[in-house]
Design a protein around this motif. Structure first.
Motif, PDB file in Angstrom:
ATOM      1  N   LYS A   1       0.850  -1.196   0.000  1.00  0.00           N
ATOM      2  CA  LYS A   1       0.000   0.000   0.000  1.00  0.00           C
ATOM      3  C   LYS A   1       0.880   1.239   0.000  1.00  0.00           C
ATOM      4  O   LYS A   1       1.882   1.302   0.696  1.00  0.00           O
ATOM      5  N   SER A   2       0.454   2.206  -0.779  1.00  0.00           N
ATOM      6  CA  SER A   2       1.171   3.479  -0.828  1.00  0.00           C
ATOM      7  C   SER A   2       0.348   4.533  -0.097  1.00  0.00           C
ATOM      8  O   SER A   2      -0.492   4.198   0.732  1.00  0.00           O
ATOM      9  N   ILE A   3       0.575   5.783  -0.421  1.00  0.00           N
ATOM     10  CA  ILE A   3      -0.070   6.889   0.299  1.00  0.00           C
ATOM     11  C   ILE A   3      -1.591   6.781   0.272  1.00  0.00           C
ATOM     12  O   ILE A   3      -2.245   6.841   1.322  1.00  0.00           O
ATOM     13  N   ASP A   4      -2.176   6.610  -0.902  1.00  0.00           N
ATOM     14  CA  ASP A   4      -3.638   6.572  -1.000  1.00  0.00           C
ATOM     15  C   ASP A   4      -4.231   5.381  -0.257  1.00  0.00           C
ATOM     16  O   ASP A   4      -5.256   5.503   0.415  1.00  0.00           O
ATOM     17  N   GLY A   5      -3.585   4.225  -0.353  1.00  0.00           N
ATOM     18  CA  GLY A   5      -4.074   3.039   0.351  1.00  0.00           C
ATOM     19  C   GLY A   5      -4.012   3.198   1.856  1.00  0.00           C
ATOM     20  O   GLY A   5      -4.947   2.824   2.575  1.00  0.00           O
ATOM     21  N   LEU A   6      -2.915   3.753   2.355  1.00  0.00           N
ATOM     22  CA  LEU A   6      -2.786   3.955   3.804  1.00  0.00           C
ATOM     23  C   LEU A   6      -3.725   5.052   4.300  1.00  0.00           C
ATOM     24  O   LEU A   6      -4.284   4.949   5.392  1.00  0.00           O
ATOM     25  N   ALA A   7      -3.925   6.093   3.487  1.00  0.00           N
ATOM     26  CA  ALA A   7      -4.863   7.160   3.868  1.00  0.00           C
ATOM     27  C   ALA A   7      -6.284   6.613   3.963  1.00  0.00           C
ATOM     28  O   ALA A   7      -7.046   6.995   4.858  1.00  0.00           O
ATOM     29  N   SER A   8      -6.637   5.686   3.076  1.00  0.00           N
ATOM     30  CA  SER A   8      -7.977   5.091   3.154  1.00  0.00           C
ATOM     31  C   SER A   8      -8.107   4.191   4.382  1.00  0.00           C
ATOM     32  O   SER A   8      -9.177   4.112   4.982  1.00  0.00           O
ATOM     33  N   VAL A   9      -7.031   3.516   4.805  1.00  0.00           N
ATOM     34  CA  VAL A   9      -7.065   2.734   6.042  1.00  0.00           C
ATOM     35  C   VAL A   9      -7.320   3.664   7.226  1.00  0.00           C
ATOM     36  O   VAL A   9      -8.128   3.352   8.111  1.00  0.00           O
ATOM     37  N   VAL A  10      -6.657   4.807   7.243  1.00  0.00           N
ATOM     38  CA  VAL A  10      -6.840   5.778   8.327  1.00  0.00           C
ATOM     39  C   VAL A  10      -8.298   6.234   8.370  1.00  0.00           C
ATOM     40  O   VAL A  10      -8.914   6.305   9.444  1.00  0.00           O
ATOM     41  N   GLN A  11      -8.873   6.534   7.200  1.00  0.00           N
ATOM     42  CA  GLN A  11     -10.251   7.023   7.148  1.00  0.00           C
ATOM     43  C   GLN A  11     -11.269   5.947   7.475  1.00  0.00           C
ATOM     44  O   GLN A  11     -12.149   6.161   8.303  1.00  0.00           O
ATOM     45  N   GLN A  12     -11.151   4.802   6.811  1.00  0.00           N
ATOM     46  CA  GLN A  12     -12.195   3.795   6.913  1.00  0.00           C
ATOM     47  C   GLN A  12     -12.087   2.909   8.150  1.00  0.00           C
ATOM     48  O   GLN A  12     -13.095   2.636   8.801  1.00  0.00           O
ATOM     49  N   GLN A  13     -10.908   2.455   8.488  1.00  0.00           N
ATOM     50  CA  GLN A  13     -10.771   1.541   9.622  1.00  0.00           C
ATOM     51  C   GLN A  13     -10.575   2.277  10.950  1.00  0.00           C
ATOM     52  O   GLN A  13     -11.129   1.894  11.962  1.00  0.00           O
ATOM     53  N   PHE A  14      -9.761   3.330  10.935  1.00  0.00           N
ATOM     54  CA  PHE A  14      -9.476   4.044  12.180  1.00  0.00           C
ATOM     55  C   PHE A  14     -10.502   5.129  12.471  1.00  0.00           C
ATOM     56  O   PHE A  14     -10.560   5.643  13.576  1.00  0.00           O
ATOM     57  N   ARG A  15     -11.262   5.532  11.446  1.00  0.00           N
ATOM     58  CA  ARG A  15     -12.226   6.632  11.579  1.00  0.00           C
ATOM     59  C   ARG A  15     -11.535   7.926  12.016  1.00  0.00           C
ATOM     60  O   ARG A  15     -12.023   8.659  12.862  1.00  0.00           O
ATOM     61  N   LEU A  16     -10.346   8.183  11.431  1.00  0.00           N
ATOM     62  CA  LEU A  16      -9.582   9.397  11.715  1.00  0.00           C
ATOM     63  C   LEU A  16      -9.336  10.138  10.409  1.00  0.00           C
ATOM     64  O   LEU A  16      -9.466   9.582   9.326  1.00  0.00           O
TER      65      LEU A  16
END
Length: 141
Positions: free
Chosen positions: A20-35
């Motif tokens: 995962k690069s920037i976009d993939g990790l940013a989506s993890v932050v948004q969707q899984q962490f709700r941050l």
């Protein structure tokens, strides 16, 4: 590039695909962490073997992605955490990035000795007086 001091540092408690690069990790932050990935927080991710770390943060102009691979050993992530993310201090992140157990930092802090220092001063009349001061060891991870 200057790394800004983050308001919060979150480490992921789950394994992340290091492809995962920037976009993939940013989506993890948004969707899984709700941050919010564009906040002034820093997000730390690790792979299954805990020998690779990616750190994602927003520097007010765009995303930055840092990557570190341990040549020998593993990063020592906290065990038995119940949430998706875990907030750490800058000192704990420093310990983590150097392969140390961050759970032990509080134990280390309690072991730091406090020294009592005596300083003598001489008054204008020639009398010696003792000044006692407690000195703590400086922070050194």
């Amino acid at each position: 590039m200057i790394i800004l001091r983050p308001s919060e540092i979150y480490i992921s408690t789950a394994n992340v695909d290091m492809r995962k690069s920037i976009d993939g990790l940013a989506s993890v932050v948004q969707q899984q962490f709700r941050l919010d990935p564009v906040s002034d927080a820093m997000f730390v991710f690790h792979n299954r073997h805990c020998d690779k770390i990616k750190i994602l943060y927003w520097d007010k102009e765009g995303f930055c992605l840092l990557y570190k691979r341990m040549e020998r050993g593993k990063f020592q992530f906290p065990q038995q955490l119940k949430s998706d993310t875990y907030s750490v201090s800058e000192d704990e992140l420093y310990w983590l990035l150097h392969g140390l157990h961050i759970e032990e930092i509080k134990h280390y802090e309690s072991l730091k000795p406090s020294f009592e220092c005596s300083v003598f001063s001489q008054t204008p009349t020639g009398k010696m007086t003792e000044i006692v001061d407690n000195i703590s060891m400086p922070n050194a991870p």
